[in-house]
Design a protein around this motif. Sequence first.
Motif, short mmCIF file in Angstrom:
data_model
loop_
_atom_site.label_atom_id
_atom_site.label_comp_id
_atom_site.label_asym_id
_atom_site.label_seq_id
_atom_site.Cartn_x
_atom_site.Cartn_y
_atom_site.Cartn_z
N TYR A 45 48.01 -43.57 72.26
CA TYR A 45 49.26 -42.79 72.23
C TYR A 45 50.43 -43.58 72.80
N TYR A 95 51.35 -34.30 74.47
CA TYR A 95 50.60 -33.31 73.69
C TYR A 95 51.24 -31.94 73.86
N ALA A 130 42.65 -42.99 69.81
CA ALA A 130 43.60 -41.90 70.04
C ALA A 130 43.89 -41.17 68.74
N SER A 194 48.47 -44.40 79.47
CA SER A 194 48.12 -43.48 78.39
C SER A 194 48.21 -42.04 78.87
N VAL A 198 50.28 -38.87 77.14
CA VAL A 198 49.67 -37.63 76.64
C VAL A 198 50.08 -36.42 77.47
N ALA A 212 43.57 -30.53 76.43
CA ALA A 212 43.77 -31.63 75.49
C ALA A 212 42.46 -32.23 74.98
#
Length: 301
Positions: A45, A95, A130, A194, A198, A212
Amino acid sequence: MLIEKIQVWDDSETVTLHTYILHNSMEFQKDQLRPAVVICPGGGYLGTSDREAEPVAMRFASLGYHTFVLRYTTYFKEKVQDFNNLPTPNEKSAYPQPLFDLAKAMIIIRENASKWLVDTNKIAVCGFSAGAHLSASMGVHWNSELLNEKFQVDQDVFKPNAVILGYPLVDYQLMKEKVETVANEFIKGFWEISGKAVFGTPNPNDEQLSEASPVNYVSSQTPPTFIWHTADDDLVYAENSLRFATMLAKHKVPYELHVFESGVHGLSLCDETTAGEPSHLNPECKVWFDLADNWLKKHFR
């Protein structure tokens, strides 16, 4: 072949859907509806990998699939060349924005299905790392209130008819537990960045981790799923795939799981087509593509 770059959102030039539509020949198979594969490259991501994008699309296209590559929202809008000199982050990457990107891509594909001769009963989503997390998220959330509230369209628009997951991250709680025991500082640093991408923070709480994690939302409505991983993947652990397969089995969802003994993370097609370094050449693992093709043909009869 119709190759086109479509801007998914009016206000974002970086979220794009690349089409690879096979030519409708007047000589053979005229006006034939074809199955399609939507490819979501990996990249933590932080960005989207070229190695898991067009080359994979071309391989599926060579077998008669219309293919699409989604460049979804990531933390960096530019390619990361040096982890010590990172580009300006994109604060909108958290997200579920990437899931909204994929949902909008599915809408675009179905809206253009007649023009492109896409068989809307045979659309697969294929992701790596991802991108596999994103693909799995669509597999478990296609009928969720989250997407319904955002788009207010028939939920079947979002439903993949099949899902293909390459070395997927599907359990963030597992990853947190495992990474905490790792001595490798690069891996720790990678997952910290990361995590910002996210969750908007390097230290998400348990509720965020659970929300998630697609593994927690598998149901009988999850589409048939093909999964492959390597047992010694030291970036996204194979337990992710094992746990997801276990949940699919629990809910009686058709699935196929292949865990190869050895191979680095990010193998893509495992051959010269996508190799960025010698470790990406893996003759034992490259059979995953033929296995996935045979599996898709079985479900797309």
